[in-house]
Enzyme design. Structure first.
Site, PDB file in Angstrom:
ATOM      1  N   ASP A 504       1.324  -1.446  -0.155  1.00  0.00           N
ATOM      2  CA  ASP A 504       0.293   0.109   0.202  1.00  0.00           C
ATOM      3  C   ASP A 504       0.733   0.760   0.016  1.00  0.00           C
ATOM      4  O   ASP A 504       2.022   1.088   0.430  1.00  0.00           O
ATOM      5  CB  ASP A 504      -1.088   0.241   0.734  1.00  0.00           C
ATOM      6  CG  ASP A 504      -2.193  -0.971   1.073  1.00  0.00           C
ATOM      7  OD1 ASP A 504      -2.534  -0.954  -0.378  1.00  0.00           O
ATOM      8  OD2 ASP A 504      -2.764  -1.555   2.531  1.00  0.00           O
ATOM      9  N   ASP A 847      -4.457  -2.875   4.661  1.00  0.00           N
ATOM     10  CA  ASP A 847      -5.033  -2.393   6.312  1.00  0.00           C
ATOM     11  C   ASP A 847      -6.787  -2.667   6.446  1.00  0.00           C
ATOM     12  O   ASP A 847      -7.069  -2.572   7.815  1.00  0.00           O
ATOM     13  CB  ASP A 847      -4.863  -1.380   6.540  1.00  0.00           C
ATOM     14  CG  ASP A 847      -4.617  -0.453   5.248  1.00  0.00           C
ATOM     15  OD1 ASP A 847      -6.041  -0.366   4.468  1.00  0.00           O
ATOM     16  OD2 ASP A 847      -4.194   0.663   5.814  1.00  0.00           O
ATOM     17  N   ASP A 851      -9.501  -6.479   1.978  1.00  0.00           N
ATOM     18  CA  ASP A 851      -8.084  -6.491   1.147  1.00  0.00           C
ATOM     19  C   ASP A 851      -7.980  -7.757   2.549  1.00  0.00           C
ATOM     20  O   ASP A 851      -6.998  -8.582   2.278  1.00  0.00           O
ATOM     21  CB  ASP A 851      -6.543  -5.402   2.115  1.00  0.00           C
ATOM     22  CG  ASP A 851      -6.551  -3.959   1.722  1.00  0.00           C
ATOM     23  OD1 ASP A 851      -7.068  -4.246   0.703  1.00  0.00           O
ATOM     24  OD2 ASP A 851      -6.064  -3.481   2.549  1.00  0.00           O
TER      25      ASP A 851
END
Length: 1146
Positions: A504, A847, A851
């Protein structure tokens, strides 16, 4: 007692039972347009692995039970309880499933019985009795449990609903409980704590008992007892007990040292398990949000719930916006349950699938269904790792070789003994047919059996698979200091094989920080934020500086402030992006209390990672409405006091404004108008649209996160008034009026560029997967070093483009991708699947709740510890506690260290194995005697197995590990370099010690000594030199491919300590325990000779490292030769069959 936080790591105890949760989980959203077409990477390997070598398991994550059972059955094991201690207990796993089924059935039966009883009460006109007040609270734990656990809605209504319960529990629904020590103590005494009874860990004596169950040690104990009895009978108690007693003492020493080592490992794992269970969450106490451990939740607490959170205890919903709960962990069903005033009951251990809300805690610990479940489940049954399975295969192969050698030695020695070819220390024939007594013959045979069994002890590397556990336990402990919490053992080693990391952007590569703590909108106005609004476009032009309101119309500022304040609280604990926008609102002159008192929130659409925006519907209150709001509170309070229904005065309709905030280009595309400098809504023509699009591009190119703020009015008649309809109401998201576009600076972490470069040098490709604008992502990637300035366009892609490709096209494109912008969680999942099908070992960070599938699918799922939701953490293998990419790189180093340390230990152990076996076999066949006796071999085994593993398996990682490519998961454990080092040392040791064995008397000038004394001195020197060779070789094993074997030695105190202890104990054995170990005191000259023999292994190792080795592994060369020969045989037989068939036809 252990916290209910155990629920946060369901992977520890019930996660495996529910390993299929994501196969039918609602988080998958099978009908989502953004999901694309996909097939699981797991399925590609299942057919291959089903017929493969039982020890060839590349990943134990989600491995079928049959595959795990196969390798256990194929392994050669001398001590099953010890060998399989840290593997998945298949029997207990089945028991867990049965317990889960029973408890779920029990809970459903209770509810069914209650509903039946409730129906009967309604027919008979009976009502639920009011609770009897207690000493401190009006309710007892059983009464509360009966309401929440049985979902007793009627009882809840009888008690006054959630307001009545809160009053009885002395809780203010807005400010929570007081939270002082005395109040918390009263609540724990009355309702219990959020813990459940947990079975105690294994005691030290349990480990001693398991160490005793080694088959070879049992045989040695029997042999020792028999030898002891015969020795005392023939030589008397004074001298006759030494042979048997020395073996028994050596066995006892091995057992105790093994038990101590195993017990220490167990304590380390227990401590790490406690860390995994101890999650933290926010509660409202004394009017403020405070973060506490899940251990500390008490009945009466007010707990905010957001998407991805775990419900920490049983409770009642106070208020919520589109709150949806996944109750699969308790019911076994994957349906999402909407929670509202009619279905307010929340069960501990469930997950928030969507929306947000607040709950009143009514049950904790054992008074919840989750607590009952956890109390009935046994402790974690462990898990095997791929390396552990492969090492069991290596140990099995070596074990079979060792057993064959030991059997050959046994047969040769017995034949030589009973045919009269064996002599004692004085040269006399040991066995003479018809003359030697039965007792002496049995004693001689027992000694031979003892030697053979001891060879098995040395030859079968029982500690080899356990060395993985040792190094993993050590690594996990050290990784905690490096801000990484390992949830799955296998992930620790698999990370060393990672070829790509899909990371990310926000919070991992960038700082994503607004303040150190919560942002108080009044007390911290002048505090500098790390993430701030640095550019703003409003009123159809750029606002410079962004917080200047002098040229902005009041209407525009009022609407901006209304939208910014709409979803917040006085004390904000949202995302850093929200905090940055709130701070900008304060600078524009936002008075939070004034804004919130003049409006009320009708409905909230939480920020959605697919839609990339969030919205809120706000009803503006007129002066009459404000008066009624105050009067309503007074009337409601008075009505409650008189047990009558409140009477409200009807009010005129009010305006409803719907505010949207989100990804700038997506919100902009939904806008048809914008507010100009006069505060008028003007149509969005092509020129103005192009102006805003250019502004977004410019800000994105400057690595700013672009957020657009827009609104629209909605007629009150179109807004549902019914709570059920309101929960299903979709906020209008078209025909929006653009208010502003802001650019938020989220700077890169200072260490991220160096970390990315380190990964690239190590052969690990870093890919950025972000929901941000592709241009913003590109700018950040350039800043981080993920992209070079001349990177081709094919290395960047948008999520919607990637998901529209076919499977084969995605696989081709995935290899080239470095940056994916505007991606959804499903795009991340598709990328992970494509990369895995191409043979990559994929690590992925995540997070959010959405996901979870990608984290679950990846080889290594890395959840963020700060921003990550509980759902993401539970689906992950490792939690990065500081959300920092540098910590991810440290995990890679530790993963490679695990593999490297195991290889060091293998090289060291195999050298000992080869040398000890060859020396004893050659000596036994040639002379009928062995230079290394049972006690000495047991001591060598202790050095090799336990002390050697401690010394070499706990080497800390070095930068050298990051200068080599990732370790392939199918690469041989014993590399060509290891074979070279191993053979050089083994040949040297065998040669020198065999020369000493056959010509030692002559070399040492012992011809004039008595034969018994000369043999003792010679054998003692061989034993001493052999042990010192292993000690010196332990240094060589530290650096198999480096010339400087002492690098980093001064920092490894454990290694130095173990070597020192080994030397001291060796000196004690030789000099002071001669009668036990059958050794003779050595002169200082012979000590120097022993040290010299060991020392030569150092220059030999250095010279050996200059010998080149082929790149193709030796094992692969042999396997190719084998397959080539087999194919030739098959083709030859086929030709023969064809020729026969031709002759038959003719």
């Amino acid at each position: 007692m252990v916290s209910m936080a155990f629920a946060s790591s369901a992977g520890l105890s019930v996660g495996r039972v529910m390993s299929s949760i994501f196969k039918g989980s609602p988080y998958r959203r099978p009908n989502d347009l953004e999901a694309g077409s996909s097939r699981s990477a797991h399925s590609d390997n299942e057919d291959h692995e089903s017929c493969a070598d039982p020890f060839d398991i590349t990943s134990t994550k989600n491995a079928p039970i049959d595959r795990l059972r196969r390798w256990r059955q194929a392994a050669l094991v001398l001590n099953a309880s010890r060998r399989f201690r840290y593997t998945l207990d298949l029997k207990k796993e089945e028991e867990k499933k049965q317990i889960l089924r029973k408890i779920r059935a029990h809970a459903q039966a209770i509810r069914a019985a209650y509903l039946f009883k409730q129906a009967g009460e309604q027919v008979n006109g009976t009502t639920t009795p009011h609770p009897t007040p207690g000493s401190d609270f009006a309710f007892g734990p059983e009464q509360l449990a009966s309401v929440t656990r049985d979902h007793n809605f009627n009882a809840l209504q009888e008690y006054g609903g959630v307001n009545g319960l809160a009053e009885s529990l002395k809780t203010n629904l807005e400010k929570g409980i007081p939270g002082d020590d005395s109040d918390l103590l009263k609540r724990r005494n009355a309702f219990g704590s959020n813990t459940y009874p947990r079975k105690k860990g294994r005691s030290f004596w349990r480990f001693v008992w398991e160490a005793c169950q080694d088959l070879t040690l049992m045989i040695l104990v029997v042999a020792a007892v028999a030898s002891l009895a015969l020795g005392i009978k023939t030589e008397g108690p004074k001298e006759g007990w030494y042979d048997g007693g020395s073996i028994a003492f050596a066995v006892f020493l091995v057992i105790i040292v093994t038990a101590i080592s195993d017990y220490r490992q167990s304590l380390q794992f227990q401590k790490l398990d406690e860390e995994k269970r101890n999650i933290h969450l926010e509660v409202v106490r004394g009017g403020r949000r405070v973060e506490i451990s899940i251990y500390d939740i008490v009945v009466g607490d007010v707990v905010p719930l957001n998407i991805g959170d775990q419900v920490p205890a049983d409770g009642i919903l106070i208020s919520g916006h589109s709150l949806a709960i996944d109750e699969s962990s308790m019911t076994g069903e994957s349906d999402i349950v909407q929670k509202d005033a009619k279905q307010p009951f929340l069960m501990s251990g469930c997950k928030v699938a969507d929306g947000s809300g607040t709950m009143l805690v009514t049950g904790v610990g054992i008074n919840t269904e989750w607590g009952l479940l956890m109390a009935n489940l046994s402790e974690d049954t462990g898990e095997e790792t791929p390396l552990q399975v492969r090492l069991n295969g290596v140990a099995t192969f070596i074990g079979f070789v060792g057993l064959s050698v030991a059997f050959a030695v046994l047969v040769v020695l017995l034949v030589r003994y009973f045919t009269g070819h064996t002599e004692d220390s004085n040269g006399r024939q040991q066995f003479v047919a018809g003359k030697t007594s039965v007792g002496n013959a049995i004693d001689g045979a027992i000694k031979i059996v003892t030697v053979a069994v001891t060879i098995v002890v040395v030859a079968v590397p029982e500690g080899l698979p356990l060395a993985v556990t040792l190094t993993l336990a050590y690594s996990m402990k050290k990784m905690m200091a490096d801000k990484a919490l390992v949830r799955r053992l296998s992930a620790c080693e698999t990370m060393g094989s990672a070829t790509t990391i899909c990371s990310d952007k926000t919070g991992t590569l960038t700082l994503n920080q607004a303040t150190c703590g919560t942002l108080n909108l009044f007390a911290e106005k002048n505090r500098v934020l790390l993430m701030t609004v640095v550019e703003a476009y409003a009123g159809g032009r750029k606002n410079d500086p962004p917080e200047s309101r002098s040229e902005l119309p009041d209407t525009l500022v009022s609407l901006l402030i209304e939208g910014i304040a709409g979803g917040g609280d006085v004390e904000v604990s949202g995302t850093p992006t929200e905090k940055a926008i709130l701070n900008w609102g304060i600078k524009l002159g936002m008075d939070f209390d004034a804004v919130r008192s003049g409006s009320s929130i009708v409905h909230v659409f939480p920020f959605n990672s697919e839609k990339k925006r969030g919205g809120v519907a706000i009803r503006l209150l007129s002066l009459w409405s404000l008066f009624e709001k105050f009067l309503g509170r007074f009337v409601t309070t008075a009505a409650q006091a008189s047990n009558s229904n409140p009477i409200f005065i009807s009010k005129p309709d009010s305006k409803v404004h719907i505010h949207w905030k989100g990804a700038a280009e997506i919100v902009l595309a939904a806008c048809t108008r914008y507010l100009d400098t006069n505060g008028e809504a003007v149509a969005m023509d092509e020129e103005k649209m192009a102006f805003f699009e250019k502004a977004i591009e410019t800000m994105a190119a400057g690595s700013l996160r672009c957020v657009a703020i827009a609104y629209r009015s909605c007629d009150s008649e179109k807004v549902p008034t019914n709570e059920e309809e309101l929960a299903k109401w979709a906020l209008p998201e078209d025909d929006l009026v653009l208010l502003a576009v802001v650019g938020i600076k989220d700077p890169c972490r200072p260490s991220v560029k160096k970390s990315v470069q380190l990964c690239q040098k190590a052969g690990v490709k870093v890919r950025m997967v972000t929901g941000d604008n592709l241009k913003t992502a590109r700018a950040i990637a350039l800043e981080c070093g993920i992209l070079s300035s001349d990177a081709p366009e094919s290395s960047l892609i948008e999520g919607k483009v990637f998901r529209s490709l076919s499977d084969s096209e995605r696989e081709e494109v995935a290899e080239k991708i470095s940056v994916m912008g505007r991606s959804s969680p499903n795009d991340k999942l598709l990328l992970v699947q494509a990369l895995r099908r191409k043979g990559h070992v994929v690590a992925v960070t995540g997070d959010g709740t959405n996901d979870a599938p990608a984290l679950h699918e990846a080889d290594i799922g890395l959840a963020m510890g700060i921003q990550g939701t509980e759902v993401a953490k539970e689906s992950s293998d490792i939690i990065i506690l500081d959300d920092n990419f540098a910590s991810v790189v440290k995990v890679v180093r530790w993963g490679r260290s695990v593999y490297a340390n195991i290889q060091k230990f293998i090289q060291f152990q195999l050298t000992v194995n080869v040398a000890a076996l060859v020396i004893n076999v050659v000596a036994a066949v040639s002379s009928g005697d062995v230079p290394l006796n049972a006690v000495q071999l047991l001591w060598v085994n202790l050095i090799m197995d336990t002390l050697g593993a401690l010394a070499l398996a706990t080497e800390p990682p070095t930068d050298h590990l990051m200068h080599r490519p990732p370790v392939g998961r199918r690469e041989p454990l014993i590399t060509n370099i290891m074979w070279r080092n191993l053979l050089i040392q083994a040949i040297y040791q065998v040669t020198v010690l065999l020369v000493l064995n056959f010509d030692g008397k002559k070399i040492l000038h012992l011809e004039h000594e008595s034969k018994e004394h000369a043999n003792k001195v010679k054998n003692t020197l061989i034993f001493n030199a052999f042990v010192l060779c292993q000690i010196f070789n332990e240094f060589n094993a530290r650096k198999p491919d480096e010339v400087n074997i002492f690098r980093g030695l001064s920092k490894n105190y454990l290694f130095i300590g173990i070597v020192a202890i080994t030397i001291i104990l060796q000196a004690i054995i030789v000099e002071f325990l001669g009668k036990f170990a059958k050794t003779e005191k050595l002169s200082w000259q012979l000590w120097l000779v022993s040290i010299g023999i060991g020392f030569i292994s150092w220059p030999l190792a250095i010279l050996g490292k200059f010998i080149p080795v082929p790149e193709t592994p030796i094992s692969r060369v042999f396997s190719r030769m084998f397959y080539r020969r087999r194919n030739q045989n098959v083709s030859g037989s086929q030709k023969h069959e064809d020729s026969n068939a031709t002759s038959i036809r003719n």
